[in-house]
Design a protein around this motif. Structure first.
Motif, PDB file in Angstrom:
ATOM      1  N   PRO A 186       0.826  -1.208   0.000  1.00 43.22           N
ATOM      2  CA  PRO A 186       0.000   0.000   0.000  1.00 43.22           C
ATOM      3  C   PRO A 186       0.862   1.260   0.000  1.00 43.22           C
ATOM      4  O   PRO A 186       1.803   1.363   0.774  1.00 43.22           O
ATOM      5  CB  PRO A 186      -0.811  -0.115   1.288  1.00 43.22           C
ATOM      6  N   GLY A 187       0.540   2.213  -0.883  1.00 40.66           N
ATOM      7  CA  GLY A 187       1.306   3.445  -0.975  1.00 40.66           C
ATOM      8  C   GLY A 187       2.510   3.351  -1.899  1.00 40.66           C
ATOM      9  O   GLY A 187       3.241   4.309  -2.067  1.00 40.66           O
ATOM     10  N   TYR A 188       2.747   2.195  -2.468  1.00 46.35           N
ATOM     11  CA  TYR A 188       3.878   2.006  -3.371  1.00 46.35           C
ATOM     12  C   TYR A 188       3.364   1.377  -4.664  1.00 46.35           C
ATOM     13  O   TYR A 188       2.317   0.745  -4.668  1.00 46.35           O
ATOM     14  CB  TYR A 188       4.908   1.064  -2.763  1.00 46.35           C
TER      15      TYR A 188
ATOM     16  N   PRO B  43       7.674   4.611  -4.120  1.00 48.14           N
ATOM     17  CA  PRO B  43       6.527   5.305  -3.527  1.00 48.14           C
ATOM     18  C   PRO B  43       5.693   6.024  -4.596  1.00 48.14           C
ATOM     19  O   PRO B  43       6.254   6.577  -5.551  1.00 48.14           O
ATOM     20  CB  PRO B  43       7.160   6.330  -2.581  1.00 48.14           C
TER      21      PRO B  43
ATOM     22  N   TRP C 135      -5.696  -2.497  -0.670  1.00 42.80           N
ATOM     23  CA  TRP C 135      -5.895  -1.403   0.263  1.00 42.80           C
ATOM     24  C   TRP C 135      -6.320  -0.165  -0.502  1.00 42.80           C
ATOM     25  O   TRP C 135      -5.561   0.386  -1.276  1.00 42.80           O
ATOM     26  CB  TRP C 135      -4.607  -1.140   1.053  1.00 42.80           C
TER      27      TRP C 135
ATOM     28  N   LYS D 200      -7.760   6.947   0.804  1.00 44.53           N
ATOM     29  CA  LYS D 200      -7.133   8.200   0.365  1.00 44.53           C
ATOM     30  C   LYS D 200      -6.062   8.660   1.355  1.00 44.53           C
ATOM     31  O   LYS D 200      -5.218   9.476   1.039  1.00 44.53           O
ATOM     32  CB  LYS D 200      -8.200   9.294   0.239  1.00 44.53           C
ATOM     33  N   ARG D 201      -6.120   8.125   2.580  1.00 44.30           N
ATOM     34  CA  ARG D 201      -5.194   8.626   3.604  1.00 44.30           C
ATOM     35  C   ARG D 201      -3.770   8.161   3.338  1.00 44.30           C
ATOM     36  O   ARG D 201      -3.526   7.071   2.833  1.00 44.30           O
ATOM     37  CB  ARG D 201      -5.655   8.158   4.980  1.00 44.30           C
ATOM     38  N   LYS D 202      -2.828   9.060   3.708  1.00 42.84           N
ATOM     39  CA  LYS D 202      -1.415   8.741   3.467  1.00 42.84           C
ATOM     40  C   LYS D 202      -0.935   7.680   4.441  1.00 42.84           C
ATOM     41  O   LYS D 202      -1.263   7.719   5.625  1.00 42.84           O
ATOM     42  CB  LYS D 202      -0.553  10.006   3.618  1.00 42.84           C
ATOM     43  N   ILE D 203      -0.126   6.766   3.931  1.00 38.64           N
ATOM     44  CA  ILE D 203       0.366   5.665   4.747  1.00 38.64           C
ATOM     45  C   ILE D 203       1.805   5.939   5.165  1.00 38.64           C
ATOM     46  O   ILE D 203       2.641   6.321   4.341  1.00 38.64           O
ATOM     47  CB  ILE D 203       0.255   4.343   3.964  1.00 38.64           C
ATOM     48  N   ARG D 204       2.072   5.802   6.452  1.00 38.99           N
ATOM     49  CA  ARG D 204       3.436   6.044   6.925  1.00 38.99           C
ATOM     50  C   ARG D 204       4.285   4.780   6.841  1.00 38.99           C
ATOM     51  O   ARG D 204       5.409   4.806   6.391  1.00 38.99           O
ATOM     52  CB  ARG D 204       3.428   6.573   8.352  1.00 38.99           C
TER      53      ARG D 204
ATOM     54  N   TYR E 276      -1.200   4.866   9.506  1.00 38.68           N
ATOM     55  CA  TYR E 276      -1.462   6.113   8.776  1.00 38.68           C
ATOM     56  C   TYR E 276      -0.497   7.201   9.200  1.00 38.68           C
ATOM     57  O   TYR E 276       0.067   7.168  10.280  1.00 38.68           O
ATOM     58  CB  TYR E 276      -2.889   6.591   9.031  1.00 38.68           C
ATOM     59  N   GLU E 277      -0.368   8.206   8.371  1.00 41.17           N
ATOM     60  CA  GLU E 277       0.460   9.390   8.626  1.00 41.17           C
ATOM     61  C   GLU E 277      -0.088  10.142   9.833  1.00 41.17           C
ATOM     62  O   GLU E 277      -1.310  10.274   9.952  1.00 41.17           O
ATOM     63  CB  GLU E 277       0.401  10.253   7.381  1.00 41.17           C
TER      64      GLU E 277
END
Lengths: 108, 149
Positions: free
Chosen positions: A10-12, A105, B49, B52-56, B148-149
């Motif tokens: 997720p996020g990548y 990313p 997943w 919209k929320r940023k993932i840390r 999450y961020e």
């Protein structure tokens, strides 16, 4: 090295994939601890020394898998799975496997 | 005759210790499950997943446990195995072990928002009827923790 047990990170986003990587360990405790655990086992309940053994084996298997992925030039492993099997009394095998990929990313 | 007495004494002692250990274990499991009720949400099937929320951070978390069955429970299970039906004495051990493994996994990822795609892998280290010692089950739970961020 990012590890996940789902089919993406997720996020990548996935740039390239390098195929299956795996690592396994078979470990046994010494006979003194085996004896202690045997007595504990008669009464029931958690066997702490074997739990530690299982944790160590899992770490070792994951580390071997990571080394293999690093040699391939990957920076993440997706779809990681664990399999365990009993070899003899007091010895357990832990096998970890997954797909090595290169990720980046996502912007924004 | 002496052997029978030894077996009977072992059965009685292990019945008492086994039920005390099980009761205390269930108590601690329930307490910890209540304490974690607002902590990371665990799901067993999600693979993608979409948020919209940023993932840390994304990481693999695991929890492991080895639980011994105990002489009395193994004895009862062996007897029941002859007639068939539910082996309730083994069921409770597996249930305890799995819940304990999941709790340990969640406690490692206490700061995370979600743990998705939880998998549980179980192996019995000595089968029933094995001569060397009583059975034990080794359990590894694994999942992907998302923060999450």
């Amino acid at each position: 090295m990012i590890l996940t047990n789902i089919e993406s990170v997720p996020g990548y986003k996935i740039l390239a994939q390098y195929g299956l990587v795996s690592g396994s360990t078979v470990r046994a405790k010494n006979f003194v601890l085996d004896f202690g655990a045997g007595i504990k086992n008669t009464f029931g309940g958690e066997l702490k020394s074997y739990t530690e053994l299982l944790m160590e084996s899992r770490k070792e298997a994951v580390n071997r898998m990571k080394e293999q992925a690093q040699m391939m030039g990957a920076n993440a492993i997706i779809n990681v799975r664990f399999a365990t099997s009993a070899v003899t009394a007091g010895a357990a095998e832990v096998y970890a496997y997954g797909t090595a990929v290169k990720v980046e990313p996502v912007e924004g | 005759m002496e052997e029978l007495i030894i077996i009977a004494v072992t059965l009685i002692v292990t019945y008492i210790t086994g039920s005390v250990i099980e009761k205390n274990h269930y108590k601690s499991i329930k307490q910890r499950e209540i304490a974690l009720i607002r902590k990371p949400i665990v799901s067993y099937g999600i693979k993608e997943w979409n948020s919209k929320r940023k993932i840390r951070s994304v990481e693999l978390v695991t929890g492991e446990v080895v639980v011994g069955v105990g002489y009395f429970k193994a004895f009862v299970a062996n007897l029941k195995n002859l007639f068939g039906g539910r082996l309730t004495s083994i069921e409770s051990v597996l249930d305890r072990g799995r819940r304990e493994a999941i709790l340990r996994m969640r406690e490692k990822a206490i700061g995370a928002n979600f743990i998705i795609n939880t998998r549980i892998d179980t192996v019995m280290l000595n089968d029933l009827g094995g001569k060397s010692s009583d059975p034990q089950c080794a359990i590894i739970a694994s999942g992907t923790a998302i923060t999450y961020e």
